[in-house]
Design a protein around this motif. Structure first.
Motif, PDB file in Angstrom:
ATOM      1  N   GLU A  53       0.828  -1.196   0.000  1.00 17.66           N
ATOM      2  CA  GLU A  53       0.000   0.000   0.000  1.00 17.66           C
ATOM      3  C   GLU A  53       0.868   1.254   0.000  1.00 17.66           C
ATOM      4  OE1 GLU A  53       0.394  -2.045   2.496  1.00 17.66           O
ATOM      5  OE2 GLU A  53       0.648  -0.968   4.389  1.00 17.66           O
ATOM      6  N   PRO A  54       0.312   2.405  -0.395  1.00 16.03           N
ATOM      7  CA  PRO A  54       1.057   3.667  -0.315  1.00 16.03           C
ATOM      8  C   PRO A  54       1.384   4.012   1.133  1.00 16.03           C
ATOM      9  CG  PRO A  54      -0.909   3.909  -1.678  1.00 16.03           C
ATOM     10  CD  PRO A  54      -1.024   2.591  -0.991  1.00 16.03           C
ATOM     11  N   ILE A  55       2.494   4.745   1.323  1.00 16.60           N
ATOM     12  CA  ILE A  55       2.949   5.144   2.649  1.00 16.60           C
ATOM     13  C   ILE A  55       2.913   6.668   2.746  1.00 16.60           C
ATOM     14  CG2 ILE A  55       4.864   5.080   4.293  1.00 16.60           C
ATOM     15  CD1 ILE A  55       3.546   2.377   3.709  1.00 16.60           C
ATOM     16  N   PRO A 140      -6.367  -6.232   3.007  1.00 19.27           N
ATOM     17  CA  PRO A 140      -5.687  -5.220   2.197  1.00 19.27           C
ATOM     18  C   PRO A 140      -5.877  -3.825   2.757  1.00 19.27           C
ATOM     19  CG  PRO A 140      -6.929  -6.733   0.805  1.00 19.27           C
ATOM     20  CD  PRO A 140      -7.340  -7.016   2.216  1.00 19.27           C
ATOM     21  N   MET A 141      -4.810  -3.026   2.697  1.00 21.40           N
ATOM     22  CA  MET A 141      -4.837  -1.656   3.171  1.00 21.40           C
ATOM     23  C   MET A 141      -4.734  -0.700   1.988  1.00 21.40           C
ATOM     24  SD  MET A 141      -5.039  -1.264   6.525  1.00 21.40           S
ATOM     25  CE  MET A 141      -6.181  -2.626   6.735  1.00 21.40           C
ATOM     26  N   GLY A 142      -5.527   0.372   2.022  1.00 26.63           N
ATOM     27  CA  GLY A 142      -5.410   1.391   0.990  1.00 26.63           C
ATOM     28  C   GLY A 142      -4.322   2.395   1.276  1.00 26.63           C
ATOM     29  N   LEU A 143      -3.903   2.502   2.541  1.00 30.13           N
ATOM     30  CA  LEU A 143      -2.915   3.488   2.945  1.00 30.13           C
ATOM     31  C   LEU A 143      -2.362   3.125   4.310  1.00 30.13           C
ATOM     32  CD1 LEU A 143      -1.642   6.395   2.467  1.00 30.13           C
ATOM     33  CD2 LEU A 143      -3.584   7.285   3.771  1.00 30.13           C
ATOM     34  N   ASP A 268      -4.937  10.205  -1.762  1.00 30.66           N
ATOM     35  CA  ASP A 268      -6.339   9.806  -1.847  1.00 30.66           C
ATOM     36  C   ASP A 268      -6.533   8.743  -2.926  1.00 30.66           C
ATOM     37  OD1 ASP A 268      -7.500  12.653  -3.840  1.00 30.66           O
ATOM     38  OD2 ASP A 268      -5.593  11.590  -3.753  1.00 30.66           O
ATOM     39  N   ILE A 269      -5.859   7.604  -2.774  1.00 25.65           N
ATOM     40  CA  ILE A 269      -5.937   6.540  -3.770  1.00 25.65           C
ATOM     41  C   ILE A 269      -6.415   5.254  -3.124  1.00 25.65           C
ATOM     42  CG2 ILE A 269      -4.195   7.486  -5.327  1.00 25.65           C
ATOM     43  CD1 ILE A 269      -2.117   5.782  -3.980  1.00 25.65           C
TER      44      ILE A 269
END
Length: 276
Positions: A53-55, A140-143, A268-269
């Protein structure tokens, strides 16, 4: 009679973590060396953390700036997210923030509030090298939001997994107070993060109500953040300031400011390109 030791049972949580690790391709190139310790994997030069995921790091410019509270507010946007508090267990700001406790795993105590997973260290951390590698989430994590309370210059001089992700972060959120020392610290943090997009939240009165002396304190990097629209006012909430971060809902004004910071940070993804 056989003297072989009985194999311990594998929990459902461990199976989920293993399956997510396989999906992330963590076993394709053989085992990774992450160091060993009783509380879980340590970071150190050989520690590697490869999240899918994005950090998004959130840096407190000074003690008591509100980085942990802002990190939770930023993670409370749409989609799934987690906050990883990079601090000692004795200095945790997340201890009362969860609405449900999920137990301990690999040196981290986990809790949740709505869709946000909260992770805080279970041991005393005196230096960045002591911080365990983050856990593999069971969903799953989005962020993932990194809540940073350590001295940034010392952190960036090291070779830990945390330093690596801060150095490579395309965007970092900095939070400070609307005071003369707070603006000076923000200017110093912005100088340390040259080459990284910085968006800043300033806790206190709106800039239109700043005194002349406070406005004059803003350095060239802070003024550039303001010119680019990267300086966001965060109104002070008296009730939140008095009781601290707990399981109660965050103030709407804080959530609104956090949403603006998150949008500016291009984080914001949520749910994008995640495995089904």
């Amino acid at each position: 009679m056989s003297t072989a030791l009985a194999r311990p049972a594998v929990s459902t949580d461990e199976l989920k973590q293993a399956w997510l690790a396989v999906q992330a391709g963590q076993f394709r190139n053989g085992p990774r060396r992450c160091g060993n310790s009783p509380g879980g994997s340590r970071s150190g030069p050989e520690g590697v953390w490869e999240p899918t995921e994005p950090i998004l790091p959130v840096v407190g410019c000074h003690g008591g700036a509100g980085a942990t509270t802002l990190a939770v507010a930023v993670a409370s946007g749409p989609g799934t997210a987690r906050v990883i508090e990079c601090a000692s267990a004795t200095a945790s700001g997340l201890a009362a923030a969860a609405t449900a406790e999920l137990g301990d795993s690999n040196g981290w105590s986990r809790g949740s509030r709505d869709q946000v997973l909260l992770e805080r260290a279970t041991a005393t951390v005196t230096r960045p090298e002591d911080l365990p590698l983050p856990t593999m989430p069971t969903r799953p994590m989005g962020l993932s939001v990194l809540d940073l309370s350590c001295e940034l210059g010392q952190l960036l001089a090291g070779s830990t997994w945390l330093a690596e992700h801060v150095r490579n972060a395309p965007t970092i959120i900095a939070v400070t107070s609307a005071t003369v020392p707070g603006l000076r610290r923000l200017e110093g943090i912005a100088a340390l993060l040259q080459g990284v997009v910085v968006v800043a939240g300033v806790v206190g009165p709106r800039r239109s109500r700043w005194s002349r002396g406070l406005t004059a304190t803003a350095g060239p990097r802070t003024r550039e953040l303001d010119r680019r629209g990267h300086l966001v006012d965060i109104p002070t909430d008296a009730a939140l300031a008095a009781r601290g971060l707990d399981s109660q809902p965050l103030p709407p004004a804080l959530l609104s400011a956090a949403a603006t910071l998150r949008r500016l940070a291009r984080a914001d993804i949520d749910e994008k390109d995640l495995p089904s």
